[in-house]
Design a protein around this motif. Structure first.
Motif, mmCIF file in Angstrom:
data_model
loop_
_atom_site.group_PDB
_atom_site.id
_atom_site.type_symbol
_atom_site.label_atom_id
_atom_site.label_comp_id
_atom_site.label_asym_id
_atom_site.label_seq_id
_atom_site.Cartn_x
_atom_site.Cartn_y
_atom_site.Cartn_z
ATOM 1 N N TYR A 191 40.457 37.333 52.414
ATOM 2 C CA TYR A 191 39.961 36.024 51.838
ATOM 3 C C TYR A 191 38.706 35.680 52.639
ATOM 4 N N ARG A 192 38.044 34.474 52.227
ATOM 5 C CA ARG A 192 37.049 33.960 53.092
ATOM 6 C C ARG A 192 37.573 32.846 54.132
ATOM 7 N N PRO A 193 36.762 32.830 55.181
ATOM 8 C CA PRO A 193 37.093 31.827 56.269
ATOM 9 C C PRO A 193 37.259 30.361 55.692
ATOM 10 N N GLY A 194 37.767 29.464 56.137
ATOM 11 C CA GLY A 194 37.972 28.229 55.855
ATOM 12 C C GLY A 194 39.257 27.831 54.956
ATOM 13 N N ALA A 195 39.803 26.805 55.352
ATOM 14 C CA ALA A 195 41.171 26.774 54.306
ATOM 15 C C ALA A 195 41.121 26.553 53.075
ATOM 16 N N GLU A 196 39.852 25.873 52.595
ATOM 17 C CA GLU A 196 39.614 25.473 51.160
ATOM 18 C C GLU A 196 39.194 26.798 50.465
ATOM 19 N N LEU A 202 42.969 32.901 47.140
ATOM 20 C CA LEU A 202 44.424 33.087 46.587
ATOM 21 C C LEU A 202 44.589 32.967 45.338
ATOM 22 N N ALA A 203 44.100 31.508 44.924
ATOM 23 C CA ALA A 203 44.221 31.275 43.492
ATOM 24 C C ALA A 203 43.654 32.240 42.836
ATOM 25 N N ARG A 204 42.414 32.605 42.861
ATOM 26 C CA ARG A 204 41.801 33.702 42.160
ATOM 27 C C ARG A 204 42.684 35.067 42.251
ATOM 28 N N ALA A 205 43.130 35.326 43.204
ATOM 29 C CA ALA A 205 43.890 36.758 43.382
ATOM 30 C C ALA A 205 45.037 36.522 42.508
ATOM 31 N N PHE A 246 42.961 24.593 42.762
ATOM 32 C CA PHE A 246 41.854 25.446 43.605
ATOM 33 C C PHE A 246 41.024 26.348 42.563
ATOM 34 N N GLY A 247 40.841 25.677 41.372
ATOM 35 C CA GLY A 247 39.863 25.985 40.412
ATOM 36 C C GLY A 247 40.285 27.224 39.437
ATOM 37 N N GLU A 248 41.561 27.281 39.086
ATOM 38 C CA GLU A 248 41.937 28.572 38.123
ATOM 39 C C GLU A 248 42.696 27.963 37.213
ATOM 40 N N LYS A 249 43.222 28.818 36.289
ATOM 41 C CA LYS A 249 44.148 28.261 35.169
ATOM 42 C C LYS A 249 45.249 28.083 35.855
ATOM 43 N N ASP A 250 46.039 27.143 35.036
ATOM 44 C CA ASP A 250 47.204 26.656 35.589
ATOM 45 C C ASP A 250 48.294 27.646 35.483
#
Length: 340
Positions: A191-196, A202-205, A246-250
């Motif tokens: 993943y990318r650095p940074g908590a957000e 992770l949500a995308r994964a 975090f921007g993905e489907k529920d």
């Protein structure tokens, strides 16, 4: 008549002898050819095994640049090389981590190479080319896949690294490999650095796995989220707030969260069942902070399990050769209890 008959018989005999000899020569040639081929094949195979097997003396750069991994070999180790030390697999050191097992490092590298060379897909992009072009940081993301039994449940393992880098070789690859040996389908997220941004990845994964569940041959029921240090926070946040935050489907909530050594204290009434383990000598994550959070979850009726280990420091991973060795079996049992 007699002379002609004898002449014809003689010619017939000569023809038979010629055919027989031709057959023998062809047969001998076929044997020699087959022997030569098999001998060459055996020699090549032996040479391949000799040259392709990684050892503790293998240069880390040789693994990264191995053609078996295409362009994702650079993601096996931290992209920012300042967070790891050592030139070889046996010398690998990772910032903030302890108890790194060189044998496990070599085993993982060989597992990846073997599967990649035999046609197995061990890495998946989670972002499209267009998304990566719009945000180049997304080029350094993806899922390494440690395949278990077809149709079995899946886990996503998230390494820590202070949200500055991803210490996968010690903090998520080993976990994923062991889970796959138990039959579970395990993914390790880069993943990318940074908590957000890490939580977005992770949500995308999770979304990627759900969308491609049939092709991946995974069961999405009661999946689990694993993480150590910063990765533990990621697992907890996604467990608490879900993919939509975090921007993905529920998508359905994780069936269990498995956390190691992180001082995460947030919680909610809807948190999933949570397993925690940590060392008592951890100078980064206080074990009492972790215990207090689980006590609060317990009071809410959420299943929990907590383990702390004497003298153990931060980032022990699977804890091979330590008092924590075998904790992953307890964690899997905890997860399996949630499946019932």
């Amino acid at each position: 008549m007699g002379t002609a008959l004898r002449a014809n018989s003689f010619v017939a005999v000569l023809i038979c002898i010629a055919v027989f000899l031709a057959g023998c020569i062809a047969y001998m040639n076929s044997i020699e050819s087959d022997t030569d081929f098999k001998g060459e094949e055996t020699t090549v195979q032996t040479n391949q095994n000799d040259t392709e097997q990684y050892t503790q003396d293998t240069e880390i750069s040789d693994v990264i640049n191995d053609t078996a991994f295409g362009d994702y070999g650079r993601l096996i180790f931290p992209v920012n090389s300042s967070y790891y030390s050592g030139d070889t697999l046996g010398e690998l050191g990772l910032t903030w981590y302890n108890n790194i097992d060189p044998d496990k490092t070599v085993e993982i590298a060989n597992y990846m190479k073997s599967h990649a060379e035999n046609g197995g897909v061990i890495f998946f992009d989670i972002y499209t080319d267009e998304e990566k072009a719009a945000d180049h940081a997304k080029e350094d993301t993806g899922l390494f896949f440690f395949k278990g039994n077809p149709g079995e449940r899946f886990a996503v393992c998230n390494a820590g690294g202070g949200f500055a880098y991803v210490g996968a070789m010690h903090d998520s690859f080993p976990h994923a490999l062991e889970l796959s040996k138990m039959g579970y389908n395990a993914f390790a997220l880069i993943y990318r650095p940074g908590a957000e941004t890490a939580c977005e990845d992770l949500a995308r994964a999770i979304s990627f796995i759900f969308e491609n569940a049939d092709e991946l041959e995974v069961n999405t029921d009661c999946y689990s989220l694993w993480g150590g240090s910063a990765g533990g926070r990621m697992a907890a946040w996604l467990g608490s707030y879900g993919t939509a935050a975090f921007g993905e489907k529920d998508l359905p909530q994780a069936g269990a969260v498995i956390m190691q050594y992180t001082g995460h204290s947030e919680y909610s009434q809807s948190d999933p069942p949570t397993y925690v383990c940590v060392g008592e000598n951890d100078g980064i994550a206080n074990w009492r902070t972790m215990e207090a959070r689980l006590n609060r979850l317990n009071e809410l009726g959420i299943p929990t399990e907590f383990h702390h280990y004497e003298r153990l420091r931060h980032g022990f991973g699977l804890g091979m050769g330590t008092v924590a060795e075998g904790w992953i079996n307890d964690a899997v049992n905890f997860w399996e209890n949630q499946m019932q």
